[in-house]
Design a protein around this motif. Structure first.
Motif, PDB file in Angstrom:
ATOM      1  N   LYS A 592      -3.987  -4.176   0.208  1.00 50.82           N
ATOM      2  CA  LYS A 592      -2.764  -4.760   0.767  1.00 50.82           C
ATOM      3  C   LYS A 592      -1.712  -4.971  -0.318  1.00 50.82           C
ATOM      4  N   GLN A 595      -0.193  -1.681  -1.147  1.00 48.22           N
ATOM      5  CA  GLN A 595       0.759  -1.240  -0.130  1.00 48.22           C
ATOM      6  C   GLN A 595       2.057  -2.027  -0.199  1.00 48.22           C
ATOM      7  N   LYS A 596       1.897  -3.341  -0.454  1.00 47.49           N
ATOM      8  CA  LYS A 596       3.076  -4.198  -0.558  1.00 47.49           C
ATOM      9  C   LYS A 596       3.925  -3.795  -1.758  1.00 47.49           C
ATOM     10  N   LYS A 598       4.046  -0.882  -3.045  1.00 52.91           N
ATOM     11  CA  LYS A 598       4.625   0.436  -2.754  1.00 52.91           C
ATOM     12  C   LYS A 598       5.888   0.294  -1.895  1.00 52.91           C
ATOM     13  N   LYS A 599       5.846  -0.638  -0.887  1.00 46.90           N
ATOM     14  CA  LYS A 599       7.015  -0.867  -0.036  1.00 46.90           C
ATOM     15  C   LYS A 599       8.163  -1.448  -0.844  1.00 46.90           C
ATOM     16  N   GLU A 600       7.836  -2.414  -1.717  1.00 43.57           N
ATOM     17  CA  GLU A 600       8.890  -3.015  -2.544  1.00 43.57           C
ATOM     18  C   GLU A 600       9.501  -1.983  -3.473  1.00 43.57           C
ATOM     19  N   LYS A 602       9.822   1.183  -2.813  1.00 43.62           N
ATOM     20  CA  LYS A 602      10.699   2.021  -1.990  1.00 43.62           C
ATOM     21  C   LYS A 602      12.028   1.325  -1.721  1.00 43.62           C
ATOM     22  N   LYS A 603      11.964  -0.022  -1.441  1.00 44.23           N
ATOM     23  CA  LYS A 603      13.201  -0.777  -1.191  1.00 44.23           C
ATOM     24  C   LYS A 603      14.107  -0.772  -2.412  1.00 44.23           C
TER      25      LYS A 603
END
Length: 611
Positions: A592, A595-596, A598-600, A602-603
């Motif tokens: 998790k 993944q978190k 990775k999202k940050e 991308k942002k």
């Protein structure tokens, strides 16, 4: 005193994550770099000047140590030691030839050629190679099995009566042609020696030295004791002057004993008297020798004196003609030309040759390590020198040799410092072969049998191992006894294989039934002992120390967990299940977080991409 009390009251508090092997590899960042097979092969065959020199010197150690040999300091001690050992080679070589069922002169050949080879290629400074009782009796089993007396019986007539060294058959009108029989037996002995040398060379090339570690001391001592019993029984015919039938295969020792007992009424009294006088005289002389050992620079050569006196008495009294005492017979002067071994019989002696190779190799390495450790140098456990000695000896009609503890101890006690002593002993045998060997033709064979019996007293003392092992380790005692029984019943070749198999079984048994215990601290020390065996040890509060006497692997893993639960009360399966759940939970959490992250990422990338 106060400091000691404070140290005893220290409270240990260790806080760290409980990790398994995978977690340790992850935290410590285990390296994944491995050398490929092709790189290993390239490295092993890589050739350079220093490497070639090192390899050559390791193969021929003489070129390494001889240029640095301290001539002034060591030469006198090596000369005295070599002459003493050479004098021992004479009676032992002739006596052990009887065990090998070949004429005595071939025992002298076996004390000459292989010793010279070992002088050049051997890495041990102190062991004395040459004839050895266990190897000789194994050779005798092969020669008498493949060339039994029954194959050489011929019709008795006036022309055959003139043949030297023949023995009349008491059951029919035939006699034994010993001349042809001995020629055939020498061929067999040389062939099996050559083949065992080939096997020993191969064992050295495949780095067989580590296997000796698995030949435990109880196994080796039990085996040599049983082989000594075979030696004793094989020499009864020379002690009593009888001619029992030769048996081979399992239980042959028992059959031989029964036949010897049935033939006791045919005992040659003259031979028996010679045997008794020889044995009693040698025992008394050796006792005197041991009493004066501190006062004499070198031991009295009692065996040499025995054969000289016996030869003179036999010559003067004519024991052979008057009393029917068997003598050594013709001893040809000089050396024989090399002869190709009989390759046609190799197939029938492969098993015997391999058993001899393993026994000789194991004894050689064991003794070499003992003396190397004692005197502070290194021997190559994988060196194939003994195999080379036997292989070349096979061309010169020698029989298989190994190293002898008794001769090695004499070599050391008389000051031997290097294999120069071995070379000197070979020169002593060469002088005997060239000049004075024929003088011993009237030596009674019973004297040689008596020498063998007296030399075996040390091995018979090994029966004292039984009570010592009973007190120390009952499993080792069982290995000793089973090795003794199996070797007596199955003969030295099959007995060795069965004994090794039983020893391996006990190793598996020990890993399956190890001793599990909780440890406590001996007060005032850093020593820990099992709480069930000691009354004064104290368990550390909050700490359980669990110990297994065997290595943990798949075959005893379940037993380990069961005993851990019994000793500590810890439910190991439940603990492992809980540990797996925690590990799974940690992995989900890490996933998790990844993944978190990775999202940050991308942002942040989108924000940076905006104008």
């Amino acid at each position: 005193m106060r400091d000691l009390v404070k140290r005893r009251r220290l409270v240990y508090n260790i806080q760290r994550e409980v990790m398994d092997e995978l977690r340790v590899d992850e935290v410590a960042d285990k390296s994944a770099a491995k050398t490929s097979l092709s790189d290993n092969i390239k490295e092993s065959v890589r050739c350079s000047g220093p490497r070639v020199k090192s390899c050559f010197l390791s193969c021929v150690p003489l070129l390494s140590w001889m240029p640095r040999y301290p001539f002034r300091e060591n030469i006198f001690a090596d000369l005295v030691s070599g002459i003493s050992v050479g004098i021992m080679h004479l009676p032992q070589g002739m006596a052990y030839a009887l065990l090998a069922a070949v004429p005595p002169v071939f025992g002298l050949y076996s004390s000459f050629y292989p010793v010279l080879i070992y002088f050049i290629f051997g890495s041990s400074n102190h062991i004395s190679v040459g004839t050895y009782s266990v190897m000789s009796v194994m050779i005798g089993g092969v020669t008498e099995r493949l060339a039994p007396d029954s194959d050489f019986m011929i019709l008795n007539n006036d022309t055959i009566d003139t043949i030297n060294d023949t023995i009349n058959d008491t059951f029919n009108d035939t006699i034994l042609d010993t001349a042809i029989r001995d020629i055939e037996r020498v061929k067999i002995a040389a062939a099996v020696t050559f083949l065992s040398g080939i096997f020993q060379l191969l064992l050295g090339l495949v780095q067989f030295g580590f296997v000796v570690t698995y030949l435990s001391e109880p196994l080796v001592r039990g085996y040599t004791t049983a082989a000594s019993i075979h030696v004793i029984v094989s020499q009864l015919k020379y002690i009593f002057g009888i001619n029992p039938h030769r048996y081979s295969g399992p239980l042959s020792l028992l059959y031989t004993m029964l036949e010897v007992c049935s033939l006791l009424d045919q005992t040659n009294i003259g031979t028996l008297v010679v045997s008794i006088v020889t044995i009693v005289g040698l025992i008394l002389a050796k006792e005197v020798n041991s009493f004066l050992v501190q006062k004499l620079p070198v031991p009295i050569p009692v065996e040499l004196l025995a054969i000289i006196i016996a030869t003179l008495v036999s010559w003067q009294v004519d024991l052979k003609t008057v009393y029917g005492v068997q003598t050594v017979g013709e001893i040809p002067s000089g050396l024989q030309a090399p002869v190709m071994p009989e390759f046609s019989i190799m197939r029938s002696i492969i098993g015997d040759a391999f058993a001899m190779a393993v026994v000789g190799y194991g004894i050689d390495i064991s003794l070499g390590r003992i003396f190397a450790l004692k005197y502070g140098y290194k021997v190559d456990s994988n060196q194939a020198t003994l195999g080379l000695s036997n292989m070349i000896g096979g061309f010169f009609q020698c029989f298989a040799i190994s190293c002898s503890m008794s001769r090695s101890m004499v070599q050391i006690s008389t000051g031997g410092k290097s294999q120069v002593a071995g070379a000197v002993s070979a020169m002593v045998i060469l002088f005997i072969l060239l000049k004075i060997g024929e003088l011993f033709q009237d030596l009674p064979k019973a004297v040689l049998a008596g020498i063998i019996y007296v030399n075996l007293h040390g091995m018979m003392k090994q029966f004292g191992d039984i009570p010592a092992l009973w007190r120390k380790n009952k499993v080792d005692m069982l290995v000793w006894l089973m090795t003794l029984i199996l070797t007596i019943l199955l003969n030295p070749d099959l007995g060795l294989a069965a004994s090794i198999a039983f020893s391996m079984f006990t190793v598996i048994f020990r890993t399956q039934l190890p001793k599990y215990s909780l440890l406590g601290q001996v007060p005032g020390t850093d020593i820990y002992r099992p709480i069930e065996d000691y009354n004064q040890v104290i368990q550390i509060p909050g700490v359980l120390i669990f110990r297994s006497s065997a290595t943990l692997y798949f075959a005893n893993a379940e037993l380990y967990t069961e005993h851990l639960y019994d000793k500590t009360g810890v439910d190991v399966p439940k603990l492992l299940s809980h540990k797996k759940k925690l590990e799974a939970k940690r992995q989900r959490k890490d996933k998790k977080e990844a993944q978190k992250a990775k999202k940050e990422a991308k942002k942040r990338a989108k924000k940076m991409a905006r104008p």
